[in-house]
Design a protein around this motif. Structure first.
Motif, mmCIF file in Angstrom:
data_model
loop_
_atom_site.group_PDB
_atom_site.id
_atom_site.type_symbol
_atom_site.label_atom_id
_atom_site.label_comp_id
_atom_site.label_asym_id
_atom_site.label_seq_id
_atom_site.Cartn_x
_atom_site.Cartn_y
_atom_site.Cartn_z
ATOM 1 N N PHE A 190 -1.395 -47.590 8.383
ATOM 2 C CA PHE A 190 -0.958 -46.331 8.994
ATOM 3 C C PHE A 190 -1.928 -45.926 10.101
ATOM 4 C CE2 PHE A 190 -0.523 -41.792 9.463
ATOM 5 C CZ PHE A 190 0.826 -41.540 9.260
ATOM 6 N N GLN A 191 -3.230 -46.011 9.802
ATOM 7 C CA GLN A 191 -4.234 -45.656 10.804
ATOM 8 C C GLN A 191 -4.153 -46.585 12.019
ATOM 9 O OE1 GLN A 191 -7.636 -46.027 8.176
ATOM 10 N NE2 GLN A 191 -7.863 -43.794 8.001
ATOM 11 N N ARG A 192 -3.886 -47.856 11.754
ATOM 12 C CA ARG A 192 -3.792 -48.821 12.852
ATOM 13 C C ARG A 192 -2.596 -48.504 13.749
ATOM 14 N NH1 ARG A 192 -4.537 -52.764 9.963
ATOM 15 N NH2 ARG A 192 -2.405 -53.353 9.460
ATOM 16 N N ARG A 193 -1.464 -48.169 13.119
ATOM 17 C CA ARG A 193 -0.284 -47.813 13.918
ATOM 18 C C ARG A 193 -0.548 -46.576 14.754
ATOM 19 N NH1 ARG A 193 2.403 -48.989 9.050
ATOM 20 N NH2 ARG A 193 2.674 -46.755 8.629
ATOM 21 N N MET A 194 -1.267 -45.611 14.182
ATOM 22 C CA MET A 194 -1.583 -44.400 14.933
ATOM 23 C C MET A 194 -2.496 -44.712 16.112
ATOM 24 S SD MET A 194 -2.024 -41.256 12.288
ATOM 25 C CE MET A 194 -2.158 -40.220 13.710
ATOM 26 N N ALA A 195 -3.487 -45.575 15.870
ATOM 27 C CA ALA A 195 -4.411 -45.930 16.947
ATOM 28 C C ALA A 195 -3.682 -46.672 18.069
ATOM 29 C CB ALA A 195 -5.548 -46.783 16.396
ATOM 30 N N GLU A 196 -2.752 -47.553 17.670
ATOM 31 C CA GLU A 196 -2.024 -48.327 18.670
ATOM 32 C C GLU A 196 -1.074 -47.457 19.489
ATOM 33 O OE1 GLU A 196 -0.143 -51.201 16.221
ATOM 34 O OE2 GLU A 196 -1.907 -52.518 16.087
ATOM 35 N N SER A 197 -0.558 -46.404 18.879
ATOM 36 C CA SER A 197 0.417 -45.555 19.572
ATOM 37 C C SER A 197 -0.220 -44.342 20.230
ATOM 38 C CB SER A 197 1.498 -45.085 18.596
ATOM 39 O OG SER A 197 0.935 -44.267 17.577
ATOM 40 N N ASP A 256 10.083 -30.028 9.283
ATOM 41 C CA ASP A 256 8.889 -30.268 10.104
ATOM 42 C C ASP A 256 8.373 -31.693 9.907
ATOM 43 O OD1 ASP A 256 6.559 -30.187 11.554
ATOM 44 O OD2 ASP A 256 5.553 -28.699 10.303
ATOM 45 N N VAL A 257 8.473 -32.509 10.965
ATOM 46 C CA VAL A 257 7.979 -33.884 10.927
ATOM 47 C C VAL A 257 6.534 -33.950 11.395
ATOM 48 C CG1 VAL A 257 8.361 -36.235 11.784
ATOM 49 C CG2 VAL A 257 10.313 -34.735 11.372
ATOM 50 N N GLY A 258 6.143 -33.022 12.275
ATOM 51 C CA GLY A 258 4.809 -33.048 12.855
ATOM 52 C C GLY A 258 4.796 -33.852 14.142
ATOM 53 N N TRP A 259 3.621 -34.356 14.503
ATOM 54 C CA TRP A 259 3.468 -35.140 15.729
ATOM 55 C C TRP A 259 3.809 -36.597 15.458
ATOM 56 C CZ3 TRP A 259 2.801 -33.212 20.501
ATOM 57 C CH2 TRP A 259 2.333 -31.898 20.624
ATOM 58 N N ILE A 260 4.663 -37.165 16.296
ATOM 59 C CA ILE A 260 5.031 -38.571 16.159
ATOM 60 C C ILE A 260 4.938 -39.252 17.515
ATOM 61 C CG2 ILE A 260 6.581 -38.146 14.219
ATOM 62 C CD1 ILE A 260 8.908 -38.478 16.224
ATOM 63 N N SER A 261 4.909 -40.569 17.487
ATOM 64 C CA SER A 261 4.906 -41.380 18.702
ATOM 65 C C SER A 261 6.118 -42.291 18.689
ATOM 66 C CB SER A 261 3.624 -42.206 18.795
ATOM 67 O OG SER A 261 2.487 -41.380 18.876
ATOM 68 N N PRO A 262 6.512 -42.838 19.834
ATOM 69 C CA PRO A 262 7.642 -43.772 19.860
ATOM 70 C C PRO A 262 7.429 -44.903 18.860
ATOM 71 C CG PRO A 262 7.035 -43.157 22.098
ATOM 72 C CD PRO A 262 5.987 -42.568 21.197
ATOM 73 N N GLY A 263 8.504 -45.251 18.151
ATOM 74 C CA GLY A 263 8.428 -46.316 17.164
ATOM 75 C C GLY A 263 8.374 -45.828 15.738
ATOM 76 N N GLU A 264 8.093 -44.539 15.537
ATOM 77 C CA GLU A 264 8.018 -44.006 14.180
ATOM 78 C C GLU A 264 9.376 -43.573 13.653
ATOM 79 O OE1 GLU A 264 4.753 -41.388 13.121
ATOM 80 O OE2 GLU A 264 3.785 -41.816 15.035
ATOM 81 N N MET A 265 10.339 -43.383 14.541
ATOM 82 C CA MET A 265 11.692 -43.008 14.147
ATOM 83 C C MET A 265 12.653 -44.026 14.740
ATOM 84 S SD MET A 265 11.648 -38.820 14.247
ATOM 85 C CE MET A 265 13.025 -38.687 13.111
ATOM 86 N N PRO A 266 13.932 -44.004 14.350
ATOM 87 C CA PRO A 266 14.874 -44.975 14.899
ATOM 88 C C PRO A 266 14.902 -44.963 16.424
ATOM 89 C CG PRO A 266 15.854 -43.831 13.038
ATOM 90 C CD PRO A 266 14.553 -43.146 13.320
ATOM 91 N N ALA A 267 15.258 -46.117 17.007
ATOM 92 C CA ALA A 267 15.261 -46.264 18.460
ATOM 93 C C ALA A 267 16.165 -45.243 19.131
ATOM 94 C CB ALA A 267 15.698 -47.684 18.826
ATOM 95 N N GLU A 268 17.278 -44.883 18.469
ATOM 96 C CA GLU A 268 18.204 -43.903 19.050
ATOM 97 C C GLU A 268 17.537 -42.531 19.189
ATOM 98 O OE1 GLU A 268 20.682 -46.787 16.503
ATOM 99 O OE2 GLU A 268 18.718 -45.798 16.420
ATOM 100 N N VAL A 269 16.678 -42.193 18.209
ATOM 101 C CA VAL A 269 15.959 -40.918 18.273
ATOM 102 C C VAL A 269 14.900 -40.974 19.367
ATOM 103 C CG1 VAL A 269 14.473 -39.322 17.001
ATOM 104 C CG2 VAL A 269 16.403 -40.430 15.839
ATOM 105 N N ASP A 270 14.192 -42.097 19.471
ATOM 106 C CA ASP A 270 13.196 -42.255 20.546
ATOM 107 C C ASP A 270 13.837 -42.051 21.909
ATOM 108 O OD1 ASP A 270 11.163 -42.734 18.779
ATOM 109 O OD2 ASP A 270 11.167 -44.911 19.025
#
Length: 445
Positions: A190-197, A256-270
């Motif tokens: 999870f931390q790695r995905r956050m760092a990458e995004s 409330d989802v909070g802060w997200i980056s592209p790739g954390e939700m479906p592509a249609e939502v992005d």
């Protein structure tokens, strides 16, 4: 097993139209639900009630359904219209069926295991007090119930919903919570995905998700989402709608989802998020298994700098040290490395070995570090220690004590663990309830 009797939805909806002051065929906008009625709606004579559904021999009456529809509208802020009454009736009936199935299972477990699961009257009273204070710090539970009664919702309707929901959540948490294991590999991933995004744009969002399998198919989900968007555009609060209609785990928090980056939700939502501006509500977004409604609360550019908090252990060596000297230093550091179990104990551990120097390098941008340290600092995860690194001053072990992106406060280890645990419990609850529904005999009339 599920069976369905001849549908009687038309009569329920006609009853609802009359109850909510909507004449059949009315085209004008209805009055707001929030406006209290002159007096509480009396319970009809039990003999005059019809049966809306039967769940394993338990009856859901038309009165129960009407009461839940009223509660649904009041708590979500929706205004009754001729168009949305069918959706409200369906959602109210689905909720009542789910609750009957849950209550039957809780009673079965209580009897089989001789334990108490279902919330007591006192516990329900305490929860209602908490809900009231959450709405208004000076409001009591009794005042909240009186307010609902003034709008035609009986106290027992609200109390029953609270009792079953809290009992079910406590049962799921108690039965499965102690068995769940969120591993360090999951947290680090999870931390790695956050760092990458972190360098990508970030969105602060709220969501409503309509599960197509729950509402009767994708077409029904799209139509329902369209009506909810219309109601929210007319003033229905997003958090209240999410709590009542969303199937996502975030429903309990008002979506409330909070802060997200592209790739954390479906592509249609992005794709939809890229087109929204802060403060905007999306149109219904169909995805593989349902429909999303997204509210973009805020947006920020990705962080440009990665910050790392380091400590080091150094074996001083001259720039022209011989290979033999370097080999001695390397063996000493490699022998020490497994003993460094945390940043907190690094200095004390290194202090037991003569000739070593340990210290805190503090927090810095990775790009500002000495070239020899940059690659290791970028590759290591929090809590990891490097292999010996050669510089003109000697050989070094560096330990990564923290990592974050500038401009954004990363969630802590415990916050990530709680988030992952909550997601797993929500999935277990969803599957458990699905299996109970599939094995139940449910007749709707």
């Amino acid at each position: 097993m599920k069976t369905f009797a001849a549908a009687g939805a038309a009569s329920i909806i006609a009853l609802a139209a009359a109850s909510f002051g909507l004449p059949a065929g009315a085209q004008e906008a209805p009055p707001a639900v929030a406006a209290p009625a002159a007096a509480p709606a009396p319970r009809p004579n039990a003999l005059s009630e019809s049966v809306a559904a039967v769940v394993n021999d338990d009856i859901i009456s038309s009165y129960d359904l009407m009461q839940r529809m009223r509660l649904l509208m009041i708590s979500s802020g929706l205004q009754p219209t001729e168009e949305n009454l069918p959706q409200l009736e369906q959602e109210a009936l689905r909720s009542l069926i789910d609750e009957h199935v849950q209550l039957q299972e809780l009673k079965r477990v209580e009897k089989a295991q001789k334990i108490t699961i279902i919330s007591t009257d006192k516990e329900v009273d305490e929860q209602i007090d908490d809900i009231a204070k959450g709405n208004n710090a000076s409001m009591t539970g009794a005042q909240l119930l009186a307010q609902l009664a003034s709008q035609g919702v009986g106290a027992e309707t609200f109390r029953t919903q609270i009792r079953i929901d809290s009992s079910w959540q406590n049962w799921i948490s108690g039965r499965y919570g102690s068995r769940l294991r969120v591993g360090e590999d999951q947290i680090k991933a999870f931390q790695r995905r956050m760092a990458e995004s972190a360098s990508k744009p970030q969105y602060q969002v709220s969501e409503v998700f309509l599960d197509a399998s729950r509402v009767g198919g994708m077409e029904t989900a799209v139509n329902g989402a369209t009506q909810l968007v219309t109601q929210m555009q007319q003033g229905a609060p997003f958090p209240a709608v999410a709590r009542q209609f969303s199937s996502a785990p975030t429903a309990a928090n008002g979506g409330d989802v909070g802060w997200i980056s592209p790739g954390e939700m479906p592509a249609e939502v992005d794709a939809a998020l890229e087109q929204l501006r802060p403060g905007q509500l999306s149109r219904p977004i169909p995805v593989k298994d349902g429909v999303y409604i997204i509210y973009l609360r805020d947006k920020r550019a990705g962080a440009k700098a990665a910050l790392v908090d380091l400590k080091q252990v150094a074996y001083p060596l001259a720039a022209d040290a011989t290979p033999a000297q370097i080999d001695v230093a390397s063996k000493a550091l490699l022998a020490l490395k497994p003993q460094i179990t945390s940043c907190a104990t690094l200095e004390a551990t290194a202090g037991k070995v003569d000739g070593l120097v340990a210290g805190d390098l503090g927090e810095a941008e990775i790009t500002d570090l000495a070239p020899a340290f940059q690659e290791a600092a970028a590759a290591l995860q929090v809590g990891q220690v490097s292999d010996p690194i050669r510089t003109d001053a000697g050989l070094h072990l560096i330990a990564v004590c923290g990592k974050r992106q500038s401009g954004a406060a990363a969630p802590t280890h415990d916050q990530i663990e709680n988030r992952l645990r909550g997601q797993q419990l929500a999935l277990i609850s969803k599957r458990y309830l699905r299996d109970l529904r599939n094995s139940a005999t449910i007749e709707t009339r």
